[in-house]
Design a protein around this motif. Structure first.
Motif, PDB file in Angstrom:
ATOM      1  N   VAL A 391       0.850  -1.191   0.000  1.00 61.71           N
ATOM      2  CA  VAL A 391       0.000   0.000   0.000  1.00 61.71           C
ATOM      3  C   VAL A 391       0.887   1.243   0.000  1.00 61.71           C
ATOM      4  CG1 VAL A 391      -1.844  -1.194   1.232  1.00 61.71           C
ATOM      5  CG2 VAL A 391      -0.148   0.083   2.544  1.00 61.71           C
ATOM      6  N   LYS A 392       0.307   2.352  -0.430  1.00 61.51           N
ATOM      7  CA  LYS A 392       1.034   3.612  -0.425  1.00 61.51           C
ATOM      8  C   LYS A 392       0.368   4.545   0.564  1.00 61.51           C
ATOM      9  CE  LYS A 392       3.314   6.868  -3.516  1.00 61.51           C
ATOM     10  NZ  LYS A 392       3.538   7.276  -4.919  1.00 61.51           N
ATOM     11  N   LEU A 393       1.161   5.069   1.484  1.00 62.43           N
ATOM     12  CA  LEU A 393       0.637   5.911   2.554  1.00 62.43           C
ATOM     13  C   LEU A 393       1.635   7.029   2.827  1.00 62.43           C
ATOM     14  CD1 LEU A 393      -1.727   6.136   4.601  1.00 62.43           C
ATOM     15  CD2 LEU A 393      -0.367   4.783   6.181  1.00 62.43           C
ATOM     16  N   GLY A 394       1.172   8.267   2.679  1.00 61.40           N
ATOM     17  CA  GLY A 394       2.049   9.407   2.944  1.00 61.40           C
ATOM     18  C   GLY A 394       3.279   9.428   2.069  1.00 61.40           C
ATOM     19  N   GLY A 395       3.153   8.907   0.839  1.00 63.43           N
ATOM     20  CA  GLY A 395       4.288   8.892  -0.073  1.00 63.43           C
ATOM     21  C   GLY A 395       5.197   7.691   0.091  1.00 63.43           C
ATOM     22  N   HIS A 396       4.947   6.843   1.081  1.00 63.16           N
ATOM     23  CA  HIS A 396       5.769   5.658   1.330  1.00 63.16           C
ATOM     24  C   HIS A 396       5.051   4.403   0.830  1.00 63.16           C
ATOM     25  CE1 HIS A 396       8.558   7.861   3.938  1.00 63.16           C
ATOM     26  NE2 HIS A 396       7.502   8.408   4.519  1.00 63.16           N
ATOM     27  N   ARG A 397       5.825   3.496   0.251  1.00 67.23           N
ATOM     28  CA  ARG A 397       5.290   2.188  -0.098  1.00 67.23           C
ATOM     29  C   ARG A 397       5.529   1.240   1.074  1.00 67.23           C
ATOM     30  NH1 ARG A 397       3.466   1.770  -5.083  1.00 67.23           N
ATOM     31  NH2 ARG A 397       4.155   3.263  -6.659  1.00 67.23           N
ATOM     32  N   ILE A 398       4.472   0.580   1.515  1.00 62.48           N
ATOM     33  CA  ILE A 398       4.545  -0.260   2.713  1.00 62.48           C
ATOM     34  C   ILE A 398       4.033  -1.653   2.374  1.00 62.48           C
ATOM     35  CG2 ILE A 398       3.727  -0.567   5.086  1.00 62.48           C
ATOM     36  CD1 ILE A 398       3.238   2.481   5.141  1.00 62.48           C
ATOM     37  N   GLU A 399       4.810  -2.682   2.722  1.00 63.74           N
ATOM     38  CA  GLU A 399       4.368  -4.065   2.584  1.00 63.74           C
ATOM     39  C   GLU A 399       3.649  -4.470   3.871  1.00 63.74           C
ATOM     40  OE1 GLU A 399       4.517  -5.850  -0.007  1.00 63.74           O
ATOM     41  OE2 GLU A 399       6.032  -4.900  -1.274  1.00 63.74           O
ATOM     42  N   LEU A 400       2.357  -4.728   3.769  1.00 60.14           N
ATOM     43  CA  LEU A 400       1.602  -5.122   4.960  1.00 60.14           C
ATOM     44  C   LEU A 400       2.185  -6.392   5.577  1.00 60.14           C
ATOM     45  CD1 LEU A 400      -2.091  -4.471   3.829  1.00 60.14           C
ATOM     46  CD2 LEU A 400      -0.530  -2.947   5.048  1.00 60.14           C
ATOM     47  N   GLY A 401       2.668  -7.297   4.724  1.00 56.66           N
ATOM     48  CA  GLY A 401       3.250  -8.531   5.235  1.00 56.66           C
ATOM     49  C   GLY A 401       4.482  -8.286   6.087  1.00 56.66           C
ATOM     50  N   GLU A 402       5.258  -7.263   5.741  1.00 52.90           N
ATOM     51  CA  GLU A 402       6.436  -6.950   6.536  1.00 52.90           C
ATOM     52  C   GLU A 402       6.037  -6.462   7.927  1.00 52.90           C
ATOM     53  OE1 GLU A 402      10.412  -4.055   6.417  1.00 52.90           O
ATOM     54  OE2 GLU A 402       9.047  -4.143   4.695  1.00 52.90           O
ATOM     55  N   VAL A 403       4.998  -5.615   7.981  1.00 52.11           N
ATOM     56  CA  VAL A 403       4.518  -5.136   9.282  1.00 52.11           C
ATOM     57  C   VAL A 403       3.999  -6.319  10.108  1.00 52.11           C
ATOM     58  CG1 VAL A 403       2.916  -3.579  10.455  1.00 52.11           C
ATOM     59  CG2 VAL A 403       3.922  -2.914   8.256  1.00 52.11           C
ATOM     60  N   GLU A 404       3.243  -7.218   9.471  1.00 50.55           N
ATOM     61  CA  GLU A 404       2.703  -8.379  10.183  1.00 50.55           C
ATOM     62  C   GLU A 404       3.819  -9.275  10.710  1.00 50.55           C
ATOM     63  OE1 GLU A 404      -1.563  -8.811   7.780  1.00 50.55           O
ATOM     64  OE2 GLU A 404       0.135 -10.111   7.264  1.00 50.55           O
ATOM     65  N   THR A 405       4.871  -9.458   9.919  1.00 45.78           N
ATOM     66  CA  THR A 405       5.990 -10.307  10.353  1.00 45.78           C
ATOM     67  C   THR A 405       6.650  -9.740  11.599  1.00 45.78           C
ATOM     68  OG1 THR A 405       6.407 -11.078   8.103  1.00 45.78           O
ATOM     69  CG2 THR A 405       8.226 -11.245   9.660  1.00 45.78           C
ATOM     70  N   VAL A 406       6.877  -8.433  11.623  1.00 46.76           N
ATOM     71  CA  VAL A 406       7.486  -7.798  12.797  1.00 46.76           C
ATOM     72  C   VAL A 406       6.564  -7.940  14.011  1.00 46.76           C
ATOM     73  CG1 VAL A 406       8.247  -5.611  13.794  1.00 46.76           C
ATOM     74  CG2 VAL A 406       8.879  -6.212  11.444  1.00 46.76           C
ATOM     75  N   MET A 407       5.272  -7.759  13.817  1.00 45.73           N
ATOM     76  CA  MET A 407       4.336  -7.846  14.940  1.00 45.73           C
ATOM     77  C   MET A 407       4.250  -9.268  15.493  1.00 45.73           C
ATOM     78  SD  MET A 407       1.234  -5.248  13.870  1.00 45.73           S
ATOM     79  CE  MET A 407       0.570  -5.233  15.539  1.00 45.73           C
ATOM     80  N   ARG A 408       4.344 -10.270  14.604  1.00 41.62           N
ATOM     81  CA  ARG A 408       4.306 -11.658  15.092  1.00 41.62           C
ATOM     82  C   ARG A 408       5.535 -11.992  15.928  1.00 41.62           C
ATOM     83  NH1 ARG A 408       2.675 -12.852   9.510  1.00 41.62           N
ATOM     84  NH2 ARG A 408       0.397 -12.988   9.466  1.00 41.62           N
ATOM     85  N   GLY A 409       6.597 -11.231  15.750  1.00 41.36           N
ATOM     86  CA  GLY A 409       7.804 -11.461  16.536  1.00 41.36           C
ATOM     87  C   GLY A 409       7.762 -10.862  17.921  1.00 41.36           C
ATOM     88  N   ILE A 410       6.694 -10.143  18.256  1.00 39.14           N
ATOM     89  CA  ILE A 410       6.563  -9.530  19.583  1.00 39.14           C
ATOM     90  C   ILE A 410       6.010 -10.573  20.557  1.00 39.14           C
ATOM     91  CG2 ILE A 410       5.414  -7.723  20.915  1.00 39.14           C
ATOM     92  CD1 ILE A 410       5.313  -6.057  18.361  1.00 39.14           C
ATOM     93  N   GLU A 411       6.642 -10.718  21.679  1.00 36.51           N
ATOM     94  CA  GLU A 411       6.206 -11.697  22.675  1.00 36.51           C
ATOM     95  C   GLU A 411       4.770 -11.396  23.118  1.00 36.51           C
ATOM     96  OE1 GLU A 411       7.678 -13.601  26.952  1.00 36.51           O
ATOM     97  OE2 GLU A 411       8.825 -12.002  25.983  1.00 36.51           O
ATOM     98  N   GLY A 412       3.945 -12.434  23.100  1.00 32.74           N
ATOM     99  CA  GLY A 412       2.561 -12.282  23.530  1.00 32.74           C
ATOM    100  C   GLY A 412       1.579 -12.038  22.409  1.00 32.74           C
ATOM    101  N   VAL A 413       2.080 -11.807  21.180  1.00 31.25           N
ATOM    102  CA  VAL A 413       1.199 -11.632  20.021  1.00 31.25           C
ATOM    103  C   VAL A 413       1.022 -13.000  19.366  1.00 31.25           C
ATOM    104  CG1 VAL A 413       0.879 -10.542  17.778  1.00 31.25           C
ATOM    105  CG2 VAL A 413       1.869  -9.240  19.668  1.00 31.25           C
ATOM    106  N   ARG A 414      -0.199 -13.546  19.444  1.00 30.24           N
ATOM    107  CA  ARG A 414      -0.459 -14.878  18.893  1.00 30.24           C
ATOM    108  C   ARG A 414      -0.758 -14.828  17.403  1.00 30.24           C
ATOM    109  NH1 ARG A 414      -4.127 -15.096  23.058  1.00 30.24           N
ATOM    110  NH2 ARG A 414      -5.830 -15.452  21.571  1.00 30.24           N
TER     111      ARG A 414
END
Length: 577
Positions: A391-414
């Motif tokens: 997606v493109k937001l504020g001029g930046h291209r963002i991979e939603l999958g990349e954000v999800e991968t980082v969040m899954r690495g947080i302790e306590g996020v199932r």
């Protein structure tokens, strides 16, 4: 001289040496291989008399049942291609699919009941000719990026190629397999045909029952060769299953979405010898073209690799200029070889855009999956995300999958799903939905994210949810998650529920506050209504909860509560009216 490729009916005919063995088991009903052969021959003759032939499409809109299995084989033996249509799909979608596919006719419960004597009057002899391997075997409609469904055409040669491989790898266990997945996806191709092509029974879970009602009981009986399901359904099964019965199937085949090691915790501890197969394959690449097989005892963190090529597939990881990317780097996956399907029914431009000349061979084609992958140190492919999840937001291209991968690495996020809210407007924002362990809150998740991601990739909102709503294909429904925040679906929800209620009681204009029973509904119709609503909206509560407020408004409130606050909140509605 190359061995001739067989068609599906020819593969099935090769199993008729075990004519007295059970082929299809659905509750108390059982058909032997011989009975299945004879009944499907009669259906084939009935269809041929109505114009079924090569390249003709015949719809099948039946619940999971013995009749469904007979119908599929009957259509294939007639030479035509079958098109599975979920009977509980919205009426307008069913109409679109039937018209778009130029369906000859659709086999429904009503048609089979009305024409039963006609079908029974046909001889039970096998058709004189088998389909050509290059002819169309089935069409399955998938969701289109434009919002319009598109039909994927799969020929006999491609599906026989996959099933031959699958039969060698999955078909050895005596207990057969369970057919419980949605019939309008290709998940069911494995569960239906692998047992039949190896002389094993198909255990059909009735379409009127929900996954977590029936599948745990099937596993408790044990002795199954395999069960195939999506990661989202795996989560539901984990919550409902008695750990002592986790080993009821020798293999778990998982596909349709990205799988994480954490989702296998129950089997790792309760049934470590269960074999896990993480299958990857878009419908356009005929069920599966890549797999990773390992015992449940295998530990790991993060995503489960999708593995290596299977069934003669060639897998290429390419950049935007169709050049191979180095191992470890992310590129788009292109699939070539026998699994590649014909393309999209009546959509030549869309087919040309997705099915390209194979840059690594002369005359071959590759399917552009839209999936981003990388090769790990062991040469296995790891799924990263979707090209259309960018997606493109504020001029930046963002991979939603990349954000999800980082969040899954947080302790306590199932579990986590990230979506873009209000795209194309000044209110556009990344929004995350998470399932959290006890003691973990969304503020803590956001604090960690700010340490690990640039500001423009940190979601503006993180919402804790008890459950993720699913599509009928068993995938997380991002649209419903977003709608649960702003209530935009309320009017549409009541309208859609009204259509289902009106269809059952034969009333065009339904008062949303009127009792279903006052409209002419009875206990039998109520049972059908609850089944349809539960399936359509992925709401799993007892019938009594649905019927606490038996009006369109009451049904909509229950669905809305379940989506936004989870099952326990929906159950708590009992006694409040």
């Amino acid at each position: 001289m190359d061995e001739r490729v067989l068609s599906l009916p020819e593969l099935f005919a090769a199993r008729l040496g075990c004519a007295d063995a059970p082929a299809v088991i659905a509750g108390e009903e059982c058909l032997t291989f011989g009975e299945l052969d004879r009944r499907s021959n009669q259906v084939a003759a009935y269809l041929a008399g109505r114009g079924a032939a090569a390249e003709v499409v015949v719809g099948i809109s039946l619940p999971r049942s013995v009749d469904f299995v007979v119908a599929v084989l009957g259509v294939l033996k007639s030479g035509a291609a079958f098109l599975p249509i979920d009977p509980l799909e919205p009426l307008e979608r069913k109409r679109f699919i039937v018209e778009d596919a130029h369906v000859l006719l659709t086999l429904t419960e009503e048609r089979l009941r009305c024409d039963e004597s006609i079908i029974d009057s046909f001889p039970a002899d096998a058709p004189a000719h088998h389909p050509d391997p290059d002819s169309l075997a089935y069409v399955i409609y998938t969701s289109g990026s434009t919002g319009t469904p598109k039909g994927v055409m799969v020929q006999h040669a491609s599906v026989v190629n996959y099933l031959t491989w699958a039969a060698e790898h999955y078909g050895g266990a005596e207990g057969g397999a369970v057919l419980q997945s949605p019939l309008n996806t290709d998940l069911g191709i494995t569960s239906l045909f692998v047992p039949l092509l190896t002389g094993r029974p198909v255990h059909v879970l009735p379409g009127a029952e929900s996954l977590i009602d029936e599948l745990p009981m099937a596993l408790a009986r044990g002795g199954l060769g395999f069960v195939k399901l999506t990661p989202a359904h795996l989560d539901l099964l984990s919550a409902a299953l008695d750990p002592a019965t986790a080993g009821g199937a020798a293999r778990l085949l998982i596909g349709g979405e990205a799988l994480r090691f954490a989702q296998l915790d129950l089997w790792r501890t309760a049934s470590p010898d269960t074999v896990i197969v993480n299958e990857y394959g878009p419908t356009e690449a005929t069920v599966a073209c890549c797999a990773n097989e390992f015992p449940a005892a295998t530990g790991g963190d993060g995503p489960v690799p999708i593995g290596h090529a299977i069934a003669g597939a060639t897998l290429r990881v390419l950049d935007e200029q169709l050049r191979p990317v180095p191992d470890g780097e992310v590129g788009e996956l292109y699939v070539g070889g026998p699994p590649v399907s014909r393309g999209y029914l009546h959509r030549p431009a869309m087919t040309a855009a997705a099915f390209l000349p194979d840059p690594g061979s002369d005359g071959g084609r590759v399917y552009r999956t839209g999936d981003l992958v990388r090769r790990d140190g062991g040469g296995m492919l790891v799924y990263v995300g979707r090209t259309d999840d960018q997606v493109k937001l504020g001029g930046h291209r963002i991979e939603l999958g990349e954000v999800e991968t980082v969040m899954r690495g947080i302790e306590g996020v199932r579990a986590v799903t990230v979506a873009l809210r209000a795209p194309g407007t000044s209110a556009a924002a990344l929004t995350a939905f998470v399932q959290l362990d006890d003691g973990v809150d969304t503020d803590g998740v956001l604090r960690v994210l700010r340490e690990r991601l640039p500001d423009y990739m940190v979601p503006a909102e993180v919402h804790a949810v008890d459950t993720f709503p699913l599509t009928t294909q068993g995938k997380v429904n991002r649209t419903l998650l977003l709608e649960s925040l702003d209530g935009t679906a309320d009017t549409d929800l009541e309208r859609d529920v009204s259509e289902i209620v009106g269809d059952l009681v034969a009333i065009k204009s339904v008062d949303v506050g009127e009792s279903f029973f006052a409209m002419g509904g009875d206990s039998a119709l109520a049972a059908r209504l609850v089944t349809r609503l539960g399936r359509a909206y992925q709401v799993d509560v007892p019938d009594a909860v649905w019927l606490q407020r038996p009006s369109v408004a009451g049904f909509a409130e229950l669905i809305r509560t379940y989506r936004r606050h989870g099952r326990d909140a929906a159950l708590s509605l009992v006694g409040q009216s």
